[in-house]
Design a protein around this motif. Structure first.
Motif, PDB file in Angstrom:
ATOM      1  N   ARG A 211       0.832  -1.197   0.000  1.00 31.05           N
ATOM      2  CA  ARG A 211       0.000   0.000   0.000  1.00 31.05           C
ATOM      3  C   ARG A 211       0.870   1.250   0.000  1.00 31.05           C
ATOM      4  N   LEU A 212       0.259   2.358  -0.362  1.00 31.87           N
ATOM      5  CA  LEU A 212       0.972   3.631  -0.487  1.00 31.87           C
ATOM      6  C   LEU A 212       1.774   3.958   0.769  1.00 31.87           C
ATOM      7  N   GLY A 213       1.153   3.834   1.937  1.00 29.59           N
ATOM      8  CA  GLY A 213       1.838   4.172   3.185  1.00 29.59           C
ATOM      9  C   GLY A 213       3.071   3.323   3.418  1.00 29.59           C
ATOM     10  N   LYS A 214       2.983   2.033   3.054  1.00 27.79           N
ATOM     11  CA  LYS A 214       4.124   1.126   3.230  1.00 27.79           C
ATOM     12  C   LYS A 214       5.273   1.519   2.317  1.00 27.79           C
ATOM     13  N   VAL A 215       4.946   1.894   1.091  1.00 22.48           N
ATOM     14  CA  VAL A 215       5.984   2.309   0.141  1.00 22.48           C
ATOM     15  C   VAL A 215       6.670   3.577   0.635  1.00 22.48           C
ATOM     16  N   ARG A 216       5.873   4.533   1.106  1.00 23.90           N
ATOM     17  CA  ARG A 216       6.446   5.806   1.551  1.00 23.90           C
ATOM     18  C   ARG A 216       7.234   5.654   2.856  1.00 23.90           C
ATOM     19  N   GLU A 217       6.825   4.697   3.661  1.00 22.12           N
ATOM     20  CA  GLU A 217       7.477   4.492   4.964  1.00 22.12           C
ATOM     21  C   GLU A 217       8.950   4.143   4.798  1.00 22.12           C
ATOM     22  N   ASN A 218       9.257   3.320   3.792  1.00 21.33           N
ATOM     23  CA  ASN A 218      10.650   2.948   3.563  1.00 21.33           C
ATOM     24  C   ASN A 218      10.837   2.586   2.095  1.00 21.33           C
ATOM     25  N   LEU A 219      11.163   3.581   1.297  1.00 21.65           N
ATOM     26  CA  LEU A 219      11.335   3.359  -0.139  1.00 21.65           C
ATOM     27  C   LEU A 219      12.421   2.336  -0.437  1.00 21.65           C
ATOM     28  N   GLU A 220      13.437   2.275   0.426  1.00 25.53           N
ATOM     29  CA  GLU A 220      14.546   1.354   0.168  1.00 25.53           C
ATOM     30  C   GLU A 220      14.098  -0.105   0.161  1.00 25.53           C
ATOM     31  N   ASP A 221      13.005  -0.418   0.863  1.00 28.27           N
ATOM     32  CA  ASP A 221      12.497  -1.792   0.862  1.00 28.27           C
ATOM     33  C   ASP A 221      11.953  -2.208  -0.499  1.00 28.27           C
ATOM     34  N   ILE A 222      11.621  -1.226  -1.342  1.00 25.13           N
ATOM     35  CA  ILE A 222      11.064  -1.519  -2.660  1.00 25.13           C
ATOM     36  C   ILE A 222      12.176  -1.780  -3.681  1.00 25.13           C
ATOM     37  N   GLU A 223      13.372  -1.322  -3.394  1.00 20.13           N
ATOM     38  CA  GLU A 223      14.463  -1.494  -4.361  1.00 20.13           C
ATOM     39  C   GLU A 223      14.682  -2.961  -4.742  1.00 20.13           C
ATOM     40  N   PRO A 224      14.739  -3.917  -3.775  1.00 14.91           N
ATOM     41  CA  PRO A 224      14.912  -5.325  -4.175  1.00 14.91           C
ATOM     42  C   PRO A 224      13.761  -5.854  -5.028  1.00 14.91           C
ATOM     43  N   VAL A 225      12.553  -5.343  -4.797  1.00 17.90           N
ATOM     44  CA  VAL A 225      11.403  -5.753  -5.617  1.00 17.90           C
ATOM     45  C   VAL A 225      11.660  -5.386  -7.072  1.00 17.90           C
ATOM     46  N   LEU A 226      12.107  -4.150  -7.295  1.00 23.99           N
ATOM     47  CA  LEU A 226      12.352  -3.688  -8.657  1.00 23.99           C
ATOM     48  C   LEU A 226      13.606  -4.337  -9.246  1.00 23.99           C
ATOM     49  N   ARG A 227      14.558  -4.686  -8.407  1.00 24.43           N
ATOM     50  CA  ARG A 227      15.771  -5.347  -8.894  1.00 24.43           C
ATOM     51  C   ARG A 227      15.451  -6.717  -9.480  1.00 24.43           C
ATOM     52  N   ASN A 228      14.384  -7.329  -9.000  1.00 27.43           N
ATOM     53  CA  ASN A 228      13.998  -8.673  -9.447  1.00 27.43           C
ATOM     54  C   ASN A 228      12.927  -8.639 -10.537  1.00 27.43           C
ATOM     55  N   THR A 229      12.609  -7.450 -11.047  1.00 26.11           N
ATOM     56  CA  THR A 229      11.495  -7.258 -11.976  1.00 26.11           C
ATOM     57  C   THR A 229      11.966  -7.253 -13.422  1.00 26.11           C
ATOM     58  N   ASP A 230      11.188  -7.914 -14.296  1.00 24.79           N
ATOM     59  CA  ASP A 230      11.457  -7.895 -15.733  1.00 24.79           C
ATOM     60  C   ASP A 230      10.614  -6.837 -16.439  1.00 24.79           C
TER      61      ASP A 230
END
Length: 383
Positions: A211-230
Motif C-alpha cells: 500500500r501507499l503508506g508502506k511504500v512511503r514508509e521505507n522506499l529502500e524496501d522496494i528497491e529489491p522488488v524492482l531489482r527482481n522485476t522484468d
C-alpha cells in the motif's frame, strides 16, 4: 537489431526541431545526444542501451473525447533536460502507429517490443492508457519467457464486468492460460479504492501488494522488488495531484521525488527490460507540470541505468563482501556489493544452492538477530 526494416512499418518518425520550437538542442541536453528516428534518419539500435517508444493509444479509456498526443509532450520536457550519463546511449524509435482498432495497436506493440526484448534492449514506453501493459506482457508471453511483473498504480485494475480495458486488463493478464508470470507485485495502491476481497485473492496467489503508506514508509524496501522485476508498468496516478496535476483520481500519492527514486531503482535493475509509464492525460495537465514530472522520472531511470552498468556479476565474489550467518538453524550467506552497496541473501532448500534473492540491509540485520526476514519467508511460500 541493426535491421530497422523489421520495425519500420509499425513506426512514425518524430521531429526534434519541432519539439524544441525550431531550435537546435545543446550538445549536453538529452535531445542533443538522443539518436532519434526522424525523416531521413534511422537510429543505430545496435549500440543503444535505452530505447524510447511513444504509444499515444488511449482508446483503452473507453469512449469519449481525446486530448493531445501524450508522448510528444513528455518528450519535449525530457529532451530539454541535461544529460549526465553519456556512457548510456539513448535511441528514440518515434511513435507507434495507431491501429484501425485497439486490438491492432495491441498486436503492433507486442511485435515491436518482442523484437527489442530479444535484442536485449531496455525499452521505455511512453503511453497511452494503462491497458497497454497487457501488450507489454504479451511481448514476453509470445516468446514463452517466464517473468516477474511489477505494476505501480493507485488502484488495481481488476474490475470485473467493466467494458473499459484500462479498468480490467489485469484480470486477463493474471488469469489467462498458459500464463508466464512467475510473480506479480503491486506498488502504492490506496486502500480506500480497493475492495478487501481483491487483496485477499491476490494474497492467496502469493502476490505481493504494497500500500501507499508502506511504500512511503521505507522506499529502500522496494528497491529489491524492482531489482527482481522484468516488466515494470507505472500509472501516473501514483503521484499525488499537487505534483502531477493531470492525476485527478486522488489528492494523495507519492511525492514527485519519491516517484523519481522508484524509477531510479528500476533503472538499476539488471533484469528489467521494459518500463511503461501510462495514464498521462495532457488535457487535464496544468502548465505541463505532469509532463515535467514524468520527464524527471525518466531522467532518474537513466541515472539508475548508469549505476546498473557498474555492478559486478554475483559470481565475481571479489566484488562483494560476504557474510555467513546461522539464522533459525539455517546456514545462509549475505552478499553486499562493494560498488553499489546493494544486498543479496542466499536461498535455502534443495536446488537453491547458488540462488540469491535481492534484499536490503534491514533483512541482514533481521537475520543477524536470529529471525527469518519476511522477504525470505514470502519467497519460500511461493516456491
Amino acid at each position: 537489431m541493426s535491421d530497422f526494416s523489421i520495425l519500420h512499418d509499425y513506426l512514425l518518425p518524430i521531429s526534434k526541431v519541432s519539439l524544441n520550437d525550431d531550435q537546435e538542442y545543446d550538445d549536453f541536453q538529452i535531445g542533443g545526444v538522443t539518436d532519434a528516428y526522424e525523416v531521413g534518419h534511422i537510429p543505430d539500435l545496435e549500440t543503444a542501451d535505452v530505447i524510447l517508444l511513444g504509444v499515444s493509444e488511449d482508446r483503452g479509456y473507453g469512449p469519449g473525447r481525446r486530448g493531445p498526443e501524450a508522448p510528444d509532450i513528455v518528450r519535449r520536457e525530457f529532451y530539454n533536460l541535461y544529460y549526465w550519463h553519456r556512457a548510456v546511449k539513448i535511441a528514440d524509435l518515434g511513435n507507434l502507429r495507431k491501429g484501425i482498432t485497439l486490438e491492432d495497436t495491441y498486436a503492433a506493440l507486442k511485435t515491436v517490443l518482442g523484437e527489442l526484448i530479444n535484442a536485449s534492449k531496455t525499452v521505455i514506453i511512453l503511453g497511452g492508457s494503462h491497458d497497454l501493459t497487457y501488450s507489454q506482457y504479451k511481448a514476453y508471453a509470445a516468446q514463452k519467457y517466464v517473468i516477474e511483473v511489477t505494476v505501480a498504480d493507485a488502484i488495481i485494475d481488476l474490475k470485473e464486468g467493466s467494458s473499459i480495458p484500462a479498468d480490467n486488463f489485469l484480470m486477463e493478464m493474471l488469469t489467462e492460460q498458459p500464463n508466464y508470470i512467475r510473480h506479480y507485485n503491486h506498488l502504492a495502491f490506496q486502500s480506500y479504492f480497493i475492495h478487501p476481497h481483491m487483496l485477499e485473492t491476490l494474497d492467496k496467489l502469493r502476490f505481493d501488494c504494497f500500500r501507499l503508506g508502506k511504500v512511503r514508509e521505507n522506499l529502500e524496501d522496494i528497491e529489491p522488488v524492482l531489482r527482481n522485476t522484468d516488466l515494470l508498468s507505472i500509472d501516473i496516478n501514483i503521484v499525488k495531484h499537487h505534483d502531477a496535476p493531470a492525476n485527478t483520481l486522488s489528492p494523495n500519492g507519492l511525492a514527485g521525488d519519491e516517484a523519481c527514486a522508484l524509477t531510479r531503482y528500476a533503472g538499476m535493475s539488471g533484469r528489467l527490460s521494459t518500463f511503461g509509464i501510462y495514464g498521462y492525460r495532457p488535457e487535464k495537465d496544468r502548465e505541463s507540470l505532469t509532463a515535467k514530472q514524468i520527464a524527471q522520472m525518466l531522467w532518474y531511470f537513466v541515472d539508475g541505468c548508469a549505476v546498473k552498468n557498474k555492478e559486478a556479476l554475483l559470481h565475481d565474489r571479489d566484488a562483494f563482501y560476504e557474510f555467513n550467518i546461522v539464522c533459525a538453524d539455517l546456514d545462509t550467506v549475505f552478499l553486499k556489493s562493494k560498488k553499489t552497496g546493494r544486498w543479496w541473501m542466499k536461498l535455502p532448500g534443495k536446488g537453491k544452492e547458488n540462488e540469491f534473492l535481492p534484499c536490503t540491509y534491514s533483512d541482514y540485520v533481521t537475520a543477524s538477530n536470529n529471525e527469518i526476514p519476511e522477504r525470505w519467508l514470502r519467497h519460500q511460500e511461493r516456491l
